[in-house]
Scaffold this motif. Structure first.
Motif, short mmCIF file in Angstrom:
data_model
loop_
_atom_site.label_atom_id
_atom_site.label_comp_id
_atom_site.label_asym_id
_atom_site.label_seq_id
_atom_site.Cartn_x
_atom_site.Cartn_y
_atom_site.Cartn_z
N GLN A 619 0.83 -1.21 0.00
CA GLN A 619 0.00 0.00 0.00
C GLN A 619 0.87 1.27 0.00
O GLN A 619 0.74 2.16 0.85
N VAL A 620 1.78 1.37 -0.98
CA VAL A 620 2.74 2.48 -1.00
C VAL A 620 2.55 3.43 -2.18
O VAL A 620 3.29 4.40 -2.30
N VAL A 621 1.55 3.17 -3.05
CA VAL A 621 1.40 4.01 -4.24
C VAL A 621 1.18 5.47 -3.88
O VAL A 621 1.79 6.38 -4.46
N ARG A 622 0.31 5.70 -2.90
CA ARG A 622 0.06 7.09 -2.50
C ARG A 622 1.33 7.75 -1.97
O ARG A 622 1.59 8.93 -2.25
N ARG A 623 2.14 6.99 -1.23
CA ARG A 623 3.38 7.55 -0.68
C ARG A 623 4.41 7.83 -1.80
O ARG A 623 5.16 8.79 -1.71
N ILE A 624 4.39 6.98 -2.82
CA ILE A 624 5.30 7.24 -3.95
C ILE A 624 4.86 8.50 -4.68
O ILE A 624 5.69 9.33 -5.10
N GLY A 625 3.53 8.69 -4.81
CA GLY A 625 3.03 9.93 -5.40
C GLY A 625 3.45 11.15 -4.57
O GLY A 625 3.81 12.20 -5.12
N ASN A 626 3.38 10.99 -3.24
CA ASN A 626 3.82 12.08 -2.37
C ASN A 626 5.31 12.38 -2.57
O ASN A 626 5.74 13.54 -2.53
N ILE A 679 -6.46 -5.52 -23.12
CA ILE A 679 -5.69 -5.05 -21.98
C ILE A 679 -6.54 -4.97 -20.73
O ILE A 679 -6.15 -4.34 -19.76
N ALA A 680 -7.72 -5.59 -20.80
CA ALA A 680 -8.62 -5.55 -19.64
C ALA A 680 -7.84 -5.92 -18.39
O ALA A 680 -7.18 -6.96 -18.32
N VAL A 681 -7.86 -5.06 -17.43
CA VAL A 681 -7.01 -5.20 -16.24
C VAL A 681 -7.43 -6.39 -15.41
O VAL A 681 -8.58 -6.50 -15.00
N ASP A 682 -6.48 -7.27 -15.17
CA ASP A 682 -6.69 -8.45 -14.33
C ASP A 682 -6.32 -8.09 -12.90
O ASP A 682 -5.21 -7.68 -12.61
N GLN A 683 -7.25 -8.24 -11.99
CA GLN A 683 -7.01 -7.85 -10.60
C GLN A 683 -5.88 -8.64 -9.97
O GLN A 683 -5.29 -8.22 -8.98
N GLN A 684 -5.54 -9.80 -10.54
CA GLN A 684 -4.45 -10.60 -9.97
C GLN A 684 -3.07 -10.05 -10.36
O GLN A 684 -2.09 -10.35 -9.71
N THR A 685 -2.99 -9.25 -11.44
CA THR A 685 -1.70 -8.75 -11.89
C THR A 685 -1.55 -7.26 -11.67
O THR A 685 -0.51 -6.69 -11.97
N CYS A 686 -2.60 -6.61 -11.18
CA CYS A 686 -2.56 -5.17 -10.99
C CYS A 686 -2.30 -4.84 -9.53
O CYS A 686 -2.84 -5.51 -8.62
N VAL A 687 -1.48 -3.82 -9.29
CA VAL A 687 -1.28 -3.33 -7.93
C VAL A 687 -2.59 -2.69 -7.49
O VAL A 687 -3.11 -1.79 -8.15
N MET A 688 -3.12 -3.17 -6.36
CA MET A 688 -4.48 -2.84 -6.00
C MET A 688 -4.70 -1.35 -5.77
O MET A 688 -5.78 -0.83 -6.04
N ASP A 689 -3.68 -0.64 -5.27
CA ASP A 689 -3.88 0.78 -4.98
C ASP A 689 -3.32 1.69 -6.06
O ASP A 689 -3.05 2.86 -5.83
N ILE A 690 -3.20 1.15 -7.30
CA ILE A 690 -2.62 1.94 -8.39
C ILE A 690 -3.47 3.17 -8.71
O ILE A 690 -2.96 4.19 -9.19
N CYS A 691 -4.76 3.09 -8.37
CA CYS A 691 -5.66 4.21 -8.66
C CYS A 691 -5.29 5.46 -7.85
O CYS A 691 -5.69 6.57 -8.20
#
Length: 820
Positions: A619-626, A679-691
């Motif tokens: 769960q670090v995507v938001r922190r990387i954005g920061n 390219i339909a996003v597969d939830q198993q291969t996507c980082v869950m908090d990428i949004c």
């Protein structure tokens, strides 16, 4: 001689038979007026005036002599010639004393003496004064002669070094080669040094010899006669003389021995090695300096002294020499070489260009450096004896100087020598490195008092590795012996400073080795580096990461470098705990982050072996954005590219690497339905908090307008890829940042069409998403109008790709509702 004083006021000028001028007015007189004024002075000195009136004129001339320009005109004119004549012929001793004093002042303050003065009889006049029975006259004649001889010696030296030079304009065309100083004058000066002469006259003679000998020219040899040496040695050893007089005589002897080696045997006949040894032990600082200089000259030129063996043999039973040798034995080394002042003094002397000083310093440095291997051997022996219990009280044996056989207290000397520019290159040899490797191997086994010794040893190794050439020349010793021992020493070590030095030395060595292309192209070296990484670095990495600062920082930097050079694979560190540690820097103060943190995270995220599920749990995507917002706001340019690469690597996790490459090259695929289905996003291969990156769309857009093409390209790629990986959140972020988008599009209209095309297709995709998802957003109408105006311009571009993208976007913009 009278001391120099400031110009007197007019009322202090003595009564004169002519109107007195100040020095400043005197030097400004036109030639005719000056000649007339000089004639008045000459008349007052040579006429039938009373002695007291002549004395007043002489006092007036003394006042003028304080001005260098005035002194030049008087000294090189008829007045000086008359003074020389009066000194010889006058029968009045008081007047002759004043004349001698005035002549000395004129010579001292003149910047140039015309060669015509050489034939004026000045030497004869001063010589006659020196032979006079009147002590005061003899003193002033000696002082004046000293000024004249010193001037001639300095001019002769310059004439030898700089023929026809223009550097000294006042002395141009006034070659001192016309000055012929008779040997009788030199002998007369030397005779003033004999026993029984007036002390003040003798002092002036000593200063004359010392000043002339300090020039280091052929003039020195003129005072290197047996009589002169004998007189100087008598004064130097005379207990009844004032100390200042004795020291000047000693200085003369030291200079003579240095610049005229042929006289050394004459000095040693009068001042024996026993006397020198006694002075070195009991004398004051100045006496010790003089004795050392004479001793150095004697030893350096021993091949020219036929009786040197006799002088040395005379010391065989001398107890004072034994004391001297004890003072300079090994146990005294810490007193000298743990002294920063001495080390810095040696470094300063090492920069001297003068041949004699350079030669002495080189010999001194070489001698001290040659002691190091012996010190290391005895230190190693002492430690081993302590470990096997041959010495009782190991703490005392290691740390106490009172122990008669222990030499371990000498070890800090090596550390101080390595801190010196003069000694470092001489001390660190291949043999010494092997000895240090043996010592650190010994330290792998614990023993009492090891902690204190290990810190000094580690600091010695750290100092040795500061010179890259040491590592490159002896890389096999470091890789095969020192690095393995460092890893052992790190394990279980309670001293945080020691653990840090173990890692720092390891990192420093590896960085230097990797920087050398000849080593990294060698297969065996690469194999050894991989072996070191696997056996001595990776097993300790979890400990490094959890250790106290700055150990984790050094460990991360080294890990990134090893991964970049293929010595460590991402799969080697793909443990949940290790991965989590790599991202922990995002939880703290971002100002403490470093580029290595970001590069290591990028290597992990971009590795195919990396489990996306683990990344999602972080769960670090938001922190990387920061982090991206932070480095952009702080203008941390070195962070921008690796941070954008990290963002892009996370986004690609949701789109797939192959499709991401295609989308980056052809952003029109955003609007391709068939591509979107594949390219339909597969939830198993996507980082869950990428949004969460949707909230950073504004900073992505700002960076698209960055002047660095690489930064602009990465940022625009992130915009396009994020729209596909998280279409709803990215669309919201893009449309709410429409004012920024319009500004960036305007910036790019004359630059990168590639980035501009990505933005056009990205906005077209967002328009479709807005309508398809039935979004309700507040879109800036003025910004939308600016975008439409720019798009209208782009539609007419000669670049067909840009024109096509603008046409697609224009159609989508027409479908957007206009709200206020």
């Amino acid at each position: 001689m009278p001391s120099r004083k400031a110009d007197k006021a007019v009322d202090m000028v003595p009564t004169l038979p002519f109107e007195a001028l100040t020095a400043s007015d005197y030097i400004k007189l036109p030639l005719e007026q000056m000649n007339a004024f000089n004639s008045q002075i000459l008349q007052s000195l040579s006429g039938t005036y009373q002695v007291s009136e002549k004395q007043n004129t002489i006092r007036y001339l003394e006042m003028l002599s304080m001005n260098s320009d005035a002194a030049n005109k008087i000294t090189n004119g008829p007045i000086m010639l008359l003074l020389i004549k009066m000194l010889r012929l006058s029968k009045t001793s008081v007047l002759r004393v004043q004349i001698a004093s005035l002549m000395g002042l004129l010579i001292r303050y003149s910047t140039a003496l015309d060669v015509e003065l050489a034939s004026s009889g000045i030497f004869n006049a001063l010589s006659d004064g020196l032979r006079d029975k009147h002590d005061k006259l003899r003193r002033f004649c000696m002082a004046t002669l000293g000024e004249l001889l010193f001037y001639i010696s300095t001019q002769s030296d310059q004439d030898t070094k700089e023929i026809n030079t223009q550097e000294y304009p006042l002395k141009d065309n006034r070659s001192a080669t016309s000055w012929q100083v008779p040997s009788a004058v030199i002998a007369l000066v030397s005779s003033i040094l004999r026993k029984g002469e007036d002390d003040l006259a003798q002092l002036y003679a000593l200063r004359t010899v010392d000043n002339i000998c300090s020039q280091g020219t052929e003039w020195t040899s003129r005072f290197a006669s047996q009589d002169a040496i004998g007189h100087l040695c008598y004064i130097y050893k005379a207990t009844g003389k004032q100390e200042s007089t004795r020291l000047i005589a000693g200085s003369c002897l030291a200079r003579l021995s240095r610049f005229s080696p042929s006289c050394i045997h004459l000095i040693l006949e009068k001042i024996s090695f026993k006397d020198i040894a006694c002075t070195l032990i009991k004398g004051n600082t100045r006496e010790q300096q003089i004795s050392l200089n004479i001793l150095n000259s004697a030893l350096v030129n021993s091949h020219t002294v036929t009786s040197m063996n006799r002088y040395i043999l005379s010391l065989s039973d001398d107890k004072q020499l034994v004391a001297l040798l004890c003072k300079n034995s090994r146990r005294w080394l810490p007193h000298f070489f743990c002294n920063a002042k001495l080390i810095s003094a040696v470094d300063r002397l090492g920069k001297e260009k003068e041949g004699f000083i350079h030669q002495c310093t080189e010999a001194f440095v070489q001698l001290v450096a040659s002691l190091v291997p012996g010190i290391l051997d005895t230190v190693s022996s002492d430690i081993q004896q302590v470990m096997v219990g041959k010495r009782h009280g190991p703490v005392t044996a290691l740390a106490g100087r009172a122990h008669p056989k222990s030499t371990i207290h000498l070890f800090p000397v090596i550390l101080h020598l390595l801190g010196s520019a003069s000694f470092k290159h001489r001390v660190v040899t291949g043999h010494v490195l092997l000895q240090l490797a043996n010592l650190i191997k010994i330290l792998e086994a614990p023993f009492q008092a090891r902690d204190d010794f290990q810190m000094t040893l580690l600091r010695v190794l750290e100092a040795a590795t500061e010179e890259p050439s040491v590592i490159l020349n002896e890389h096999t010793v470091f890789m095969s012996r020192i690095i393995p021992s460092l890893s052992v020493l790190y394990k279980g070590n309670k001293d945080g400073d020691a653990r840090f030095l173990c890692l720092k030395i390891l990192a420093d060595v590896m960085i230097v080795i990797f920087s050398d292309s000849s080593l990294t192209s060698d297969e065996q070296t690469i194999t050894d580096l991989k072996s070191i990484s696997q056996r001595h670095f990776l097993p300790l990495y979890p400990s490094f990461a959890e250790d106290e600062d700055p150990i984790p920082i050094y460990a991360q930097k080294l890990l990134v470098m090893l991964m970049e050079h293929g010595c460590v694979k991402v799969s080697d560190i793909l443990h949940k705990a290790t991965v989590s540690q790599c991202f922990e820097f995002l939880l703290g103060d971002l100002s403490n982050a470093n580029v290595s943190n970001v590069k290591l995270c990028f290597a992990l995220v971009s590795a195919p072996e990396m489990d996306t599920y683990i990344l999602s749990q972080l769960q670090v995507v938001r922190r990387i954005g920061n982090l991206l917002e932070f480095v952009a706001a702080k203008d941390m340019d070195d962070f921008l590219e690796p941070t954008l690469e990290l963002c892009r690597a996370f986004i690609i996790r949701g789109t797939g690497s192959n499709r991401s490459v295609a989308l980056s090259k052809n952003p029109a695929l955003l609007l391709d339905s068939a591509f979107s289905m594949s390219i339909a996003v597969d939830q198993q291969t996507c980082v869950m908090d990428i949004c969460d990156f949707g909230g950073n769309m504004g900073i992505f857009l700002e960076l698209v307008g960055n002047s660095d093409p690489q930064i602009s390209d990465l940022a625009s790629d992130c915009v396009v890829l994020l729209l596909k990986a998280a279409p709803r959140e990215a669309t919201v972020g893009l449309l709410t940042s429409l004012p920024k988008l319009s500004t960036v599009m305007d910036l790019l209209k004359h630059d990168s069409h590639r980035c501009l095309i990505r933005l056009l297709y990205g906005l077209a995709f967002s328009c479709r998403q807005y309508l398809a998802q039935g979004m309700i957003l507040s879109i800036s109408v003025p910004a939308l109008m600016r975008v439409e105006a720019l798009v209208s311009v782009f539609k007419g571009s000669n670049d067909s790709l840009l024109a096509d993208a603008a046409s697609y976007l224009s159609a989508e913009l027409q479908r957007l509702p206009r709200c206020g």
